[in-house]
Write an enzyme that holds these catalytic residues in place. Structure first.
Site, PDB file in Angstrom:
ATOM      1  N   ARG A  13       0.871  -1.695  -0.012  1.00 36.61           N
ATOM      2  CA  ARG A  13      -0.073  -0.340  -0.560  1.00 36.61           C
ATOM      3  C   ARG A  13       0.638   1.386  -0.275  1.00 36.61           C
ATOM      4  O   ARG A  13      -0.111   2.423   0.187  1.00 36.61           O
ATOM      5  CB  ARG A  13      -1.163  -0.328   1.146  1.00 36.61           C
ATOM      6  CG  ARG A  13      -2.161  -1.414   1.148  1.00 36.61           C
ATOM      7  CD  ARG A  13      -2.845  -1.455   1.899  1.00 36.61           C
ATOM      8  NE  ARG A  13      -3.116  -0.546   3.074  1.00 36.61           N
ATOM      9  CZ  ARG A  13      -3.804  -0.144   4.445  1.00 36.61           C
ATOM     10  NH1 ARG A  13      -4.921  -1.173   4.609  1.00 36.61           N
ATOM     11  NH2 ARG A  13      -4.088   1.024   4.717  1.00 36.61           N
ATOM     12  N   CYS A  14       2.454   1.438  -0.095  1.00 36.87           N
ATOM     13  CA  CYS A  14       2.805   2.500   0.025  1.00 36.87           C
ATOM     14  C   CYS A  14       3.501   2.721  -0.688  1.00 36.87           C
ATOM     15  O   CYS A  14       4.506   1.739  -1.561  1.00 36.87           O
ATOM     16  CB  CYS A  14       3.697   1.943   1.290  1.00 36.87           C
ATOM     17  SG  CYS A  14       5.092   3.268   1.327  1.00 36.87           S
ATOM     18  N   SER A  15       3.334   3.351  -1.955  1.00 39.10           N
ATOM     19  CA  SER A  15       3.892   4.157  -3.126  1.00 39.10           C
ATOM     20  C   SER A  15       5.701   3.962  -2.982  1.00 39.10           C
ATOM     21  O   SER A  15       5.870   3.869  -4.267  1.00 39.10           O
ATOM     22  CB  SER A  15       3.708   5.267  -3.579  1.00 39.10           C
ATOM     23  OG  SER A  15       4.334   5.994  -2.322  1.00 39.10           O
TER      24      SER A  15
END
Length: 117
Positions: A13-15
């Site tokens: 979920r982390c870019s």
């Protein structure tokens, strides 16, 4: 480099985490992907990564995470930070990439390239 083991502590979920993983794969490296939120590191591993990265625990903690403030960790010592990070892996910053060339917090994702040259 392809024969060398590369590990990434990843949060899909982390870019930044997705970006580092993409950069590795674009260079033909399929790393061991560790979802550290569901498979958190043990005490010894977290301490080793903190030391190997050169950041220490303070440098690996997500101090902008709401939980950091809720737990009153701003002035906390190393033992309290370690306990909080082990109990709440969400407090561990990501992505962390571990290679034979070193260990880095890859924020921004392009930092991973330092481990590949």
């Amino acid at each position: 480099m392809a024969a060398t083991r590369v590990t990434i502590w990843h949060n899909p979920r982390c870019s930044n985490s997705r970006g580092a993983l993409q950069l590795l794969r674009e260079r033909g490296i399929e790393p061991v992907v560790v979802d550290y939120l569901s498979e958190p590191p043990d005490r010894a591993t977290l301490l080793q990564v903190a030391a190997d990265s050169g950041l220490g625990l303070r440098g690996l903690v997500r101090d902008k995470e709401a939980l950091f403030g809720e737990l009153g960790l701003a002035g906390a010592g190393e033992d309290a930070l370690l306990a909080a990070m082990l109990a709440h892996p969400l407090l561990i910053n990501r992505p962390v990439v571990i290679t034979a060339r070193g260990t880095r917090l890859c924020r921004p994702p392009e930092t991973v390239l330092e481990l590949l040259d």
